[in-house]
Motif scaffolding. Structure first.
Motif, PDB file in Angstrom:
ATOM      1  N   ARG A 169     -28.705 -17.171   0.662  1.00  0.00           N
ATOM      2  CA  ARG A 169     -28.159 -18.044   1.707  1.00  0.00           C
ATOM      3  C   ARG A 169     -26.951 -18.756   1.130  1.00  0.00           C
ATOM      4  NH1 ARG A 169     -27.210 -20.359   4.890  1.00  0.00           N
ATOM      5  NH2 ARG A 169     -28.457 -22.120   5.459  1.00  0.00           N
ATOM      6  N   LEU A 170     -25.893 -18.858   1.916  1.00  0.00           N
ATOM      7  CA  LEU A 170     -24.684 -19.575   1.527  1.00  0.00           C
ATOM      8  C   LEU A 170     -24.364 -20.609   2.596  1.00  0.00           C
ATOM      9  CD1 LEU A 170     -22.474 -16.448   0.748  1.00  0.00           C
ATOM     10  CD2 LEU A 170     -23.533 -17.929  -0.946  1.00  0.00           C
ATOM     11  N   THR A 171     -23.803 -21.729   2.179  1.00  0.00           N
ATOM     12  CA  THR A 171     -23.235 -22.687   3.131  1.00  0.00           C
ATOM     13  C   THR A 171     -21.822 -23.009   2.675  1.00  0.00           C
ATOM     14  OG1 THR A 171     -24.047 -24.662   1.985  1.00  0.00           O
ATOM     15  CG2 THR A 171     -25.461 -23.739   3.702  1.00  0.00           C
ATOM     16  N   LEU A 172     -20.930 -23.086   3.652  1.00  0.00           N
ATOM     17  CA  LEU A 172     -19.545 -23.445   3.382  1.00  0.00           C
ATOM     18  C   LEU A 172     -19.152 -24.519   4.379  1.00  0.00           C
ATOM     19  CD1 LEU A 172     -19.719 -20.000   3.310  1.00  0.00           C
ATOM     20  CD2 LEU A 172     -17.520 -20.430   2.271  1.00  0.00           C
ATOM     21  N   ASP A 173     -18.666 -25.642   3.874  1.00  0.00           N
ATOM     22  CA  ASP A 173     -18.159 -26.680   4.756  1.00  0.00           C
ATOM     23  C   ASP A 173     -16.785 -26.246   5.253  1.00  0.00           C
ATOM     24  OD1 ASP A 173     -18.176 -29.048   6.150  1.00  0.00           O
ATOM     25  OD2 ASP A 173     -17.732 -30.320   4.419  1.00  0.00           O
ATOM     26  N   LYS A 174     -16.364 -26.815   6.359  1.00  0.00           N
ATOM     27  CA  LYS A 174     -15.065 -26.476   6.934  1.00  0.00           C
ATOM     28  C   LYS A 174     -13.979 -26.552   5.852  1.00  0.00           C
ATOM     29  CE  LYS A 174     -11.810 -27.767  10.539  1.00  0.00           C
ATOM     30  NZ  LYS A 174     -11.549 -28.637  11.697  1.00  0.00           N
ATOM     31  N   GLY A 175     -13.215 -25.473   5.725  1.00  0.00           N
ATOM     32  CA  GLY A 175     -12.129 -25.409   4.753  1.00  0.00           C
ATOM     33  C   GLY A 175     -12.521 -24.853   3.390  1.00  0.00           C
ATOM     34  N   GLN A 176     -13.812 -24.762   3.087  1.00  0.00           N
ATOM     35  CA  GLN A 176     -14.222 -24.222   1.792  1.00  0.00           C
ATOM     36  C   GLN A 176     -14.046 -22.711   1.759  1.00  0.00           C
ATOM     37  OE1 GLN A 176     -18.244 -25.681   1.231  1.00  0.00           O
ATOM     38  NE2 GLN A 176     -17.511 -27.470   0.113  1.00  0.00           N
ATOM     39  N   THR A 177     -13.790 -22.196   0.556  1.00  0.00           N
ATOM     40  CA  THR A 177     -13.516 -20.778   0.362  1.00  0.00           C
ATOM     41  C   THR A 177     -14.314 -20.231  -0.803  1.00  0.00           C
ATOM     42  OG1 THR A 177     -11.273 -20.982   1.232  1.00  0.00           O
ATOM     43  CG2 THR A 177     -11.687 -19.122  -0.229  1.00  0.00           C
ATOM     44  N   MET A 178     -14.800 -19.013  -0.658  1.00  0.00           N
ATOM     45  CA  MET A 178     -15.296 -18.239  -1.801  1.00  0.00           C
ATOM     46  C   MET A 178     -14.157 -17.289  -2.132  1.00  0.00           C
ATOM     47  SD  MET A 178     -19.308 -17.374  -1.282  1.00  0.00           S
ATOM     48  CE  MET A 178     -19.378 -16.766  -2.977  1.00  0.00           C
ATOM     49  N   SER A 179     -13.558 -17.473  -3.289  1.00  0.00           N
ATOM     50  CA  SER A 179     -12.409 -16.668  -3.697  1.00  0.00           C
ATOM     51  C   SER A 179     -12.748 -15.184  -3.720  1.00  0.00           C
ATOM     52  CB  SER A 179     -11.956 -17.094  -5.096  1.00  0.00           C
ATOM     53  OG  SER A 179     -11.570 -18.432  -5.090  1.00  0.00           O
ATOM     54  N   GLU A 180     -11.702 -14.384  -3.714  1.00  0.00           N
ATOM     55  CA  GLU A 180     -11.872 -12.941  -3.727  1.00  0.00           C
ATOM     56  C   GLU A 180     -12.741 -12.509  -4.905  1.00  0.00           C
ATOM     57  OE1 GLU A 180      -8.565 -10.204  -4.757  1.00  0.00           O
ATOM     58  OE2 GLU A 180      -8.858  -9.512  -2.690  1.00  0.00           O
ATOM     59  N   HIS A 181     -13.686 -11.643  -4.625  1.00  0.00           N
ATOM     60  CA  HIS A 181     -14.607 -11.118  -5.624  1.00  0.00           C
ATOM     61  C   HIS A 181     -15.145  -9.794  -5.107  1.00  0.00           C
ATOM     62  CE1 HIS A 181     -17.017 -13.424  -2.761  1.00  0.00           C
ATOM     63  NE2 HIS A 181     -18.025 -12.643  -3.086  1.00  0.00           N
ATOM     64  N   GLU A 182     -16.058  -9.184  -5.847  1.00  0.00           N
ATOM     65  CA  GLU A 182     -16.654  -7.929  -5.409  1.00  0.00           C
ATOM     66  C   GLU A 182     -18.121  -7.911  -5.798  1.00  0.00           C
ATOM     67  OE1 GLU A 182     -15.858  -4.644  -8.775  1.00  0.00           O
ATOM     68  OE2 GLU A 182     -14.034  -5.359  -7.802  1.00  0.00           O
ATOM     69  N   ALA A 183     -18.877  -7.066  -5.125  1.00  0.00           N
ATOM     70  CA  ALA A 183     -20.292  -6.872  -5.430  1.00  0.00           C
ATOM     71  C   ALA A 183     -20.476  -5.494  -6.044  1.00  0.00           C
ATOM     72  CB  ALA A 183     -21.122  -6.989  -4.153  1.00  0.00           C
ATOM     73  N   ALA A 184     -21.399  -5.379  -6.954  1.00  0.00           N
ATOM     74  CA  ALA A 184     -21.670  -4.097  -7.597  1.00  0.00           C
ATOM     75  C   ALA A 184     -22.531  -3.195  -6.716  1.00  0.00           C
ATOM     76  CB  ALA A 184     -22.367  -4.320  -8.935  1.00  0.00           C
ATOM     77  N   VAL A 185     -23.045  -3.748  -5.620  1.00  0.00           N
ATOM     78  CA  VAL A 185     -23.881  -2.997  -4.679  1.00  0.00           C
ATOM     79  C   VAL A 185     -23.371  -3.222  -3.261  1.00  0.00           C
ATOM     80  CG1 VAL A 185     -25.929  -3.175  -6.159  1.00  0.00           C
ATOM     81  CG2 VAL A 185     -25.518  -4.911  -4.402  1.00  0.00           C
ATOM     82  N   PRO A 186     -23.746  -2.367  -2.309  1.00  0.00           N
ATOM     83  CA  PRO A 186     -23.384  -2.622  -0.912  1.00  0.00           C
ATOM     84  C   PRO A 186     -24.034  -3.919  -0.418  1.00  0.00           C
ATOM     85  CG  PRO A 186     -24.156  -0.358  -1.199  1.00  0.00           C
ATOM     86  CD  PRO A 186     -24.453  -1.091  -2.468  1.00  0.00           C
TER      87      PRO A 186
END
Length: 171
Positions: free
Chosen positions: A46-63
């Motif tokens: 589960r993730l929560t992001l407040d207005k304006g927050q960002t998770m920077s570009e990244h990748e997952a090793a699985v789908p």
């Protein structure tokens, strides 16, 4: 059937949307994350992001599958942003670079495929198909609990990810 066998065959995470959202409270100081299931076949975060927050570009090793439980999130895949509102869901293949940006405060569900589906990276952000290729990017990462972290950021974004994981553990 004995009780332990029943637990292995099913696990109730939440009986309704409100319960699922209540598993992780919104934080105004940082993106919050909490692993809510790790089971054979896949994991759920589960993730929560407040207005304006960002998770920077990244990748997952699985789908992965990303579903917006509430709010509005722009999800950028390979540099192309797309807006997702409550109920929106997207599939992203292994090693495809992506980022999230909360247009409004948002609750997000992330489902990760089993580590057995890991695809080696071609180091350009796209999963490869070579059999038996030794690739450091495809090796399982582990968090401080020793658990597999299939959905991890690129090296330049790991400090943000580590802060998000540490913050989630504190709650």
């Amino acid at each position: 059937m004995n009780a332990p066998a029943a637990v292995e065959r099913s696990v109730t995470i939440a009986n309704d949307a409100e319960s699922l959202i209540d598993l992780l409270r919104l934080r105004t100081d940082e993106v919050a994350s909490k692993r809510i299931l790790k089971a054979p076949g896949f994991g759920v975060v589960r993730l929560t992001l407040d207005k304006g927050q960002t998770m920077s570009e990244h990748e997952a090793a699985v789908p992965i599958l990303i579903q917006v439980l509430s709010g509005v999130v722009d999800i950028e895949v390979d540099g192309a942003p797309e807006r997702f509102e409550t109920g929106g869901i997207i599939y992203i293949a292994a090693h495809v670079r992506h980022a999230l940006h909360a247009v409004e405060s948002a609750h997000v569900l992330l489902a990760l495929a089993d580590a057995a589906t890991r695809a080696p990276s071609d180091r350009a952000g796209v999963g490869g198909t070579e059999v038996g290729r030794a690739d450091a990017a495809a090796e399982p990462e582990q968090d401080r609990d020793g658990a597999d972290r299939a959905h991890a950021p690129s090296p330049e974004h790991r400090p943000l990810w580590n802060r998000a994981i540490a913050g989630a553990r504190a709650h």
